[in-house]
Design a protein around this motif. Structure first.
Motif, PDB file in Angstrom:
ATOM      1  N   ALA A   1      47.990   3.138  18.707  1.00 41.60           N
ATOM      2  CA  ALA A   1      48.607   1.807  18.682  1.00 41.60           C
ATOM      3  C   ALA A   1      48.259   1.022  19.941  1.00 41.60           C
ATOM      4  N   HIS A   2      48.275   1.688  21.080  1.00 43.56           N
ATOM      5  CA  HIS A   2      47.961   1.000  22.344  1.00 43.56           C
ATOM      6  C   HIS A   2      46.505   0.551  22.394  1.00 43.56           C
ATOM      7  N   ARG A   3      45.628   1.299  21.769  1.00 40.93           N
ATOM      8  CA  ARG A   3      44.218   0.900  21.756  1.00 40.93           C
ATOM      9  C   ARG A   3      44.039  -0.442  21.037  1.00 40.93           C
ATOM     10  N   HIS A   4      44.964  -0.741  20.146  1.00 36.32           N
ATOM     11  CA  HIS A   4      44.869  -1.987  19.386  1.00 36.32           C
ATOM     12  C   HIS A   4      45.996  -2.960  19.737  1.00 36.32           C
ATOM     13  N   ALA A   5      46.661  -2.684  20.859  1.00 35.78           N
ATOM     14  CA  ALA A   5      47.722  -3.566  21.362  1.00 35.78           C
ATOM     15  C   ALA A   5      48.834  -3.795  20.330  1.00 35.78           C
ATOM     16  N   ILE A   6      49.189  -2.737  19.627  1.00 34.80           N
ATOM     17  CA  ILE A   6      50.279  -2.828  18.652  1.00 34.80           C
ATOM     18  C   ILE A   6      51.516  -2.146  19.254  1.00 34.80           C
ATOM     19  N   PRO A   7      52.610  -2.874  19.400  1.00 29.04           N
ATOM     20  CA  PRO A   7      53.827  -2.240  19.925  1.00 29.04           C
ATOM     21  C   PRO A   7      54.412  -1.256  18.910  1.00 29.04           C
ATOM     22  N   VAL A   8      55.108  -0.251  19.417  1.00 23.81           N
ATOM     23  CA  VAL A   8      55.697   0.778  18.552  1.00 23.81           C
ATOM     24  C   VAL A   8      57.211   0.792  18.717  1.00 23.81           C
ATOM     25  N   PHE A   9      57.899   0.806  17.578  1.00 26.00           N
ATOM     26  CA  PHE A   9      59.355   0.885  17.552  1.00 26.00           C
ATOM     27  C   PHE A   9      59.741   2.313  17.188  1.00 26.00           C
ATOM     28  N   ALA A  10      60.616   2.921  17.980  1.00 24.23           N
ATOM     29  CA  ALA A  10      60.996   4.327  17.773  1.00 24.23           C
ATOM     30  C   ALA A  10      62.375   4.450  17.140  1.00 24.23           C
ATOM     31  N   GLY A  11      62.535   5.499  16.343  1.00 23.21           N
ATOM     32  CA  GLY A  11      63.842   5.819  15.784  1.00 23.21           C
ATOM     33  C   GLY A  11      64.395   7.111  16.354  1.00 23.21           C
ATOM     34  N   ASP A  12      63.651   7.718  17.270  1.00 21.41           N
ATOM     35  CA  ASP A  12      64.082   8.968  17.891  1.00 21.41           C
ATOM     36  C   ASP A  12      63.675   8.974  19.347  1.00 21.41           C
ATOM     37  N   PRO A  13      64.360   9.705  20.196  1.00 27.48           N
ATOM     38  CA  PRO A  13      64.059   9.699  21.632  1.00 27.48           C
ATOM     39  C   PRO A  13      62.680  10.241  21.983  1.00 27.48           C
ATOM     40  N   GLY A  14      62.172  11.207  21.185  1.00 30.20           N
ATOM     41  CA  GLY A  14      60.868  11.793  21.484  1.00 30.20           C
ATOM     42  C   GLY A  14      59.740  10.774  21.356  1.00 30.20           C
ATOM     43  N   THR A  15      59.812   9.933  20.333  1.00 31.00           N
ATOM     44  CA  THR A  15      58.784   8.905  20.151  1.00 31.00           C
ATOM     45  C   THR A  15      58.870   7.859  21.253  1.00 31.00           C
ATOM     46  N   PHE A  16      60.084   7.555  21.689  1.00 34.43           N
ATOM     47  CA  PHE A  16      60.219   6.622  22.820  1.00 34.43           C
ATOM     48  C   PHE A  16      59.612   7.233  24.079  1.00 34.43           C
ATOM     49  N   ASP A  17      59.906   8.505  24.315  1.00 34.05           N
ATOM     50  CA  ASP A  17      59.352   9.182  25.496  1.00 34.05           C
ATOM     51  C   ASP A  17      57.829   9.168  25.475  1.00 34.05           C
ATOM     52  N   ALA A  18      57.249   9.188  24.268  1.00 32.56           N
ATOM     53  CA  ALA A  18      55.791   9.198  24.142  1.00 32.56           C
ATOM     54  C   ALA A  18      55.170   7.845  24.480  1.00 32.56           C
ATOM     55  N   GLY A  19      56.002   6.783  24.502  1.00 32.24           N
ATOM     56  CA  GLY A  19      55.457   5.481  24.904  1.00 32.24           C
ATOM     57  C   GLY A  19      55.854   4.283  24.065  1.00 32.24           C
ATOM     58  N   ALA A  20      56.837   4.411  23.161  1.00 34.67           N
ATOM     59  CA  ALA A  20      57.278   3.258  22.367  1.00 34.67           C
ATOM     60  C   ALA A  20      57.938   2.227  23.273  1.00 34.67           C
ATOM     61  N   VAL A  21      57.876   0.958  22.855  1.00 42.98           N
ATOM     62  CA  VAL A  21      58.442  -0.101  23.677  1.00 42.98           C
ATOM     63  C   VAL A  21      59.960  -0.154  23.567  1.00 42.98           C
ATOM     64  N   ILE A  22      60.476   0.128  22.406  1.00 40.24           N
ATOM     65  CA  ILE A  22      61.926   0.057  22.198  1.00 40.24           C
ATOM     66  C   ILE A  22      62.300   0.948  21.020  1.00 40.24           C
ATOM     67  N   GLY A  23      63.552   1.313  20.943  1.00 36.18           N
ATOM     68  CA  GLY A  23      63.981   2.154  19.825  1.00 36.18           C
ATOM     69  C   GLY A  23      65.483   2.136  19.668  1.00 36.18           C
ATOM     70  N   LEU A  24      65.918   2.513  18.495  1.00 36.86           N
ATOM     71  CA  LEU A  24      67.350   2.621  18.199  1.00 36.86           C
ATOM     72  C   LEU A  24      67.521   3.875  17.355  1.00 36.86           C
ATOM     73  N   GLY A  25      68.280   4.825  17.868  1.00 39.42           N
ATOM     74  CA  GLY A  25      68.371   6.103  17.180  1.00 39.42           C
ATOM     75  C   GLY A  25      69.777   6.649  17.092  1.00 39.42           C
ATOM     76  N   VAL A  26      69.877   7.830  16.539  1.00 38.29           N
ATOM     77  CA  VAL A  26      71.161   8.495  16.340  1.00 38.29           C
ATOM     78  C   VAL A  26      71.657   9.059  17.660  1.00 38.29           C
ATOM     79  N   ASN A  27      72.938   8.909  17.888  1.00 41.43           N
ATOM     80  CA  ASN A  27      73.581   9.509  19.052  1.00 41.43           C
ATOM     81  C   ASN A  27      74.041  10.908  18.642  1.00 41.43           C
ATOM     82  N   TYR A  28      73.221  11.909  18.918  1.00 40.19           N
ATOM     83  CA  TYR A  28      73.510  13.268  18.454  1.00 40.19           C
ATOM     84  C   TYR A  28      74.713  13.878  19.159  1.00 40.19           C
ATOM     85  N   ARG A  29      74.927  13.507  20.376  1.00 34.39           N
ATOM     86  CA  ARG A  29      76.120  14.003  21.077  1.00 34.39           C
ATOM     87  C   ARG A  29      77.383  13.463  20.400  1.00 34.39           C
ATOM     88  N   ASN A  30      77.311  12.217  19.945  1.00 33.34           N
ATOM     89  CA  ASN A  30      78.439  11.627  19.232  1.00 33.34           C
ATOM     90  C   ASN A  30      78.699  12.363  17.921  1.00 33.34           C
TER      91      ASN A  30
END
Length: 374
Positions: A286-315
């Motif tokens: 995605a970065h090679r083509h300047a496409i932003p990535v939206f994450a639904g889990d923390p792992g994908t955000f950690d990999a480099g997504a710009v923003i995300g909204l996911g489940v609060n597993y502790r909750n």
């Protein structure tokens, strides 16, 4: 007890009649004698019948509902221990258990009454753990983490076991419960269904309601089919256009993302194990083509997504603990709805967001401080 009192009154009445008739018969009729007391045979049978009825009522007065495993049970009859069985160590499942323990501690639950077992991803070990817990009479509630563990425990235990499960995406399809609102059996729990509606609304807010959203996914995954149905429904209601790219393996993900170049405004990584496992490849392509990535889990955000909204597993763990305590108090799992986290976690890369011109202040105000940020 009113019925027993009525019987007592009736017996007193019969006894009075017996004495009256006995006195009369002493003058005019000689019946069978018992120790010199004149009692007619019919009256003796009636008295014995009423005595038998009293005994039957006393014996059964405490039997109401005792054979109904799905009904409420007195807390004094339930062992106050919680037995936990986790299928495999995983950051998200671990977070559920941490939230579970924290809520129990807040409630004053004795940690000595909590036991924990981990099958470490081994199905044979999961079966052994399930068999042990199902035989264990001291387990007031069995708390299971991950679908394989939940299914194994359900199959191994009797219908009277009280079970709550944590973070299972689709417990209905997994045949754990009949319905989310009313499970109907001896299990209830929490689901880690993603906040699909909130995710699509956030994409529409940050980009626009006519944004083109690229979605790589593996149609062969059962959980993904459900996730995609929910995602499509949420996107359609907002006017977002999904550009779907199916993949069959992790190795196909990079090519799928490359194929989206010039066709989408943002890439959404769905609740799909194949694509999530390939998150670094998604981000790199995605970065090679300047496409932003939206994450639904923390792992994908950690990999480099710009923003995300996911489940609060502790909750989710907090909700599970509250369910377990209610069950120990006598509540029936059959009528306790399967809970979904109502506190989504926000992940934000403020540097990327600024470069893309994304207005995140209102987002942070709505969801609170990001759980993850950089």
């Amino acid at each position: 007890m009113a019925l027993i009192d009525d019987v007592k009154v009736t017996l007193q009445k019969v006894d009075g009649e017996r004495r009256s008739k006995s006195d009369d018969s002493a003058l005019s009729h000689s019946g069978p004698e018992t120790n010199g007391t004149h009692v007619t045979e019919p009256l003796r049978s009636n008295a014995l019948g009423f005595l038998f009825l009293i005994g039957l009522l006393v014996t059964c007065s405490g039997c109401g509902g005792a054979g109904n495993p799905s009904g409420p049970t007195k807390a004094a009859q339930i062992p106050q221990n919680i037995c936990v069985a986790q299928y495999v160590s995983h950051p998200l499942l671990d977070a559920v258990y941490q939230g579970f323990k924290a809520e129990l501690n807040r409630s004053g639950f004795d940690p000595k009454q909590l036991t924990f077992s981990n099958a470490n991803g081994d199905r044979n070990a999961a079966q052994i753990i399930a068999d042990q817990l199902c035989r264990e009479k001291d387990c007031g509630v069995i708390f299971v983490l991950a679908t394989p563990m939940a299914q194994t425990v359900k199959a191994s235990c009797s219908a009277t076991a009280r079970i709550t499960f944590g973070a299972i995406t689709d417990p209905v399809s997994a045949q754990l419960v009949a319905a989310m609102d009313r499970p109907g059996g001896n299990l209830t729990g929490t689901s880690d269904q993603w906040p699909y509606d909130d995710q699509m609304k956030l994409i529409a807010e940050l980009w626009n309601t006519a944004a083109r959203v690229g979605v790589p996914f593996n149609p062969g995954e059962a959980n993904t089919q459900y996730a995609m149905d929910r995602t499509r429904s949420a996107a359609k209601s907002l006017g977002l256009r999904l550009v779907e790219v199916p993949v069959a393996s992790v190795g196909e993900v990079t090519q799928a993302v490359e194929s989206l170049a010039g066709k989408v405004d943002v890439i959404y990584v769905p609740a799909d194990n194949t694509v999530i496992a390939a998150a670094p490849a998604v981000i790199a392509a995605a970065h090679r083509h300047a496409i932003p990535v939206f994450a639904g889990d923390p792992g994908t955000f950690d990999a480099g997504a710009v923003i995300g909204l996911g489940v609060n597993y502790r909750n989710l763990g907090t909700l599970n603990a509250k369910q377990a305590l209610q069950i120990l108090g006598g509540a029936s799992p059959s009528t306790m709805r399967v809970e979904v986290s109502n506190q989504p976690e926000l992940y934000v890369d403020k540097g990327q967001a600024k470069k893309l011109g994304l207005k995140i202040d209102a987002v942070i105000e709505r969801y609170g401080s990001p759980t993850k940020s950089r």
